[in-house]
Design an enzyme around this catalytic site. Structure first.
Site, mmCIF file in Angstrom:
data_model
loop_
_atom_site.group_PDB
_atom_site.id
_atom_site.type_symbol
_atom_site.label_atom_id
_atom_site.label_comp_id
_atom_site.label_asym_id
_atom_site.label_seq_id
_atom_site.Cartn_x
_atom_site.Cartn_y
_atom_site.Cartn_z
ATOM 1 N N ASN A 1 13.629 3.833 4.534
ATOM 2 C CA ASN A 1 12.681 2.851 5.067
ATOM 3 C C ASN A 1 11.579 3.601 5.793
ATOM 4 O OD1 ASN A 1 11.663 0.244 5.829
ATOM 5 N ND2 ASN A 1 12.520 0.571 7.881
ATOM 6 N N GLU B 1 23.218 0.217 9.090
ATOM 7 C CA GLU B 1 23.389 -1.209 9.398
ATOM 8 C C GLU B 1 22.559 -1.666 10.599
ATOM 9 O OE1 GLU B 1 27.519 -2.467 9.201
ATOM 10 O OE2 GLU B 1 27.841 -0.949 7.648
ATOM 11 N N HIS C 1 8.881 3.007 8.999
ATOM 12 C CA HIS C 1 8.652 2.124 10.151
ATOM 13 C C HIS C 1 7.417 2.621 10.893
ATOM 14 C CE1 HIS C 1 9.704 -0.745 13.225
ATOM 15 N NE2 HIS C 1 9.464 0.182 14.139
ATOM 16 N N SER D 1 0.832 -1.215 0.000
ATOM 17 C CA SER D 1 0.000 0.000 0.000
ATOM 18 C C SER D 1 0.865 1.263 0.000
ATOM 19 C CB SER D 1 -0.978 0.002 1.182
ATOM 20 O OG SER D 1 -0.316 0.194 2.405
HETATM 21 C C1 GRF Z 1 3.979 -0.576 6.836
HETATM 22 O O1 GRF Z 1 3.266 -0.494 8.041
HETATM 23 C C2 GRF Z 1 5.388 -0.111 7.036
HETATM 24 O O2 GRF Z 1 5.522 0.850 8.032
HETATM 25 C C3 GRF Z 1 6.104 -1.371 7.452
HETATM 26 O O3 GRF Z 1 5.491 -2.394 6.721
HETATM 27 C C4 GRF Z 1 4.160 -2.020 6.390
HETATM 28 C C5 GRF Z 1 4.007 -2.199 4.917
HETATM 29 O O4 GRF Z 1 2.680 -2.092 4.497
HETATM 30 N N1 GRF Z 1 7.519 -1.235 7.229
HETATM 31 P P1 GRF Z 1 2.355 -2.029 2.939
HETATM 32 O O5 GRF Z 1 2.886 -3.287 2.297
HETATM 33 O O6 GRF Z 1 2.987 -0.804 2.382
HETATM 34 O O7 GRF Z 1 0.857 -1.977 2.868
#
Ligand code: GRF
Length: 201
Positions: free
Chosen positions: A115, A150, A117, A20
Site C-alpha cells: 500500500n 491487519e 500512504h 495516478s
Molecule cells: C494517494 O495519495 C495515495 O497515497 C492514497 O490515495 C491516493 C491515491 O491517488 N493511498 P491516485 O488515485 O493514485 O491518484
C-alpha cells in the site's frame, strides 16, 4: 507467479479513484528492464477514472462494485480474489484503494500486498493526513510504501520519500507535492520487491 514468457512478476493493482499512482506503475512496467508487469486493475467503484486509463493502456480491468455485497466484506473480497486467481497474480498493489480489507484477504496476501500512504508513517495513519501535518506545524511531509497487515497503515515500511512543507501550503498543495513523490517511490519499491522475488526463485 512469474510470467514464463517475460520472466516478470505478475502484479494487479486495486484502485478506487483517479489512479495516478496506478498510471505511474503501468508506465514503469513498460520499461524494457522492468521486473514486473501489470496484468490487471480492479476497482470497487465502477466509475473510478483509473479504469479507463488502464484500459487505454491495454491492461485488463474489472469493476467489482462493493455495494451489492452490503456488509459482507469477505464476499466482496472473494469476488476480487477470483479475478486475481484468473490473472495468476503474484503481488497485489493498493493504489488509492479506499476499502478496509478483512483479515481473510490480508492473510492470503501476507508479504505480497503493498500500500502507499500519503504521510511519513507512523505519523498520520488514516485520513486527512495533509491537514493533520499542517495543523501540527510540521516542516516536512511525505509518503510511505508498506506491506499490508491487519492493522490500518501499520505494516512494515518498505520505503519512504520526503517533501518539504512550504509557507502558505494548503492540504491540496501539499497533497499535490506528495503525489509527485509517490509516483517515483511506488514503482521503485515495487521493482525492488519484485527483483528480490525473482532472485529467490
Ligand atoms: C494517494 O495519495 C495515495 O497515497 C492514497 O490515495 C491516493 C491515491 O491517488 N493511498 P491516485 O488515485 O493514485 O491518484
Amino acid at each position: 507467479m512469474v510470467s514464463p514468457a517475460s520472466g516478470r512478476v505478475r502484479v494487479a493493482i486495486l484502485i478506487s479513484g483517479a489512479g495516478s499512482n496506478m498510471a505511474a506503475l503501468i508506465d514503469a512496467a513498460s520499461a524494457a528492464d522492468a521486473p514486473f508487469e501489470v496484468v490487471g486493475v480492479i476497482s470497487n467503484d465502477p466509475a473510478a477514472g483509473g479504469l479507463a486509463i488502464a484500459a487505454a493502456h491495454g491492461v485488463p480491468v474489472a469493476a467489482v462494485d462493493h455495494r451489492p455485497f452490503g456488509k459482507d466484506r469477505e464476499a466482496h473480497e472473494a469476488a476480487i480474489q477470483r479475478h486475481l486467481d484468473d490473472w495468476s497474480v503474484e503481488v497485489v498493489v493498493l493504489a488509492g484503494y479506499m476499502r478496509l480489507l478483512t483479515p481473510w484477504l490480508v492473510r492470503r496476501w501476507a508479504g505480497r500486498m503493498l500500500n502507499i500512504h500519503p504521510s511519513l508513517l507512523p505519523k498520520y495513519p488514516g485520513l486527512d493526513t495533509h491537514a493533520r501535518a499542517l495543523a501540527a506545524g510540521d516542516t516536512e511531509a511525505g509518503c510511505t510504501v508498506h506491506l499490508v497487515t491487519e492493522g490500518v497503515d501499520e505494516g512494515p515500511v518498505l520505503g519512504q520519500s520526503r517533501v518539504p512543507i512550504v509557507p502558505g501550503d494548503s492540504p491540496a498543495s501539499l497533497a499535490e507535492r506528495v503525489r509527485v513523490a509517490e509516483h517515483t517511490l511506488y514503482p521503485q519499491v515495487l521493482a525492488d520487491l519484485c527483483q528480490t522475488r525473482i532472485a529467490s526463485l
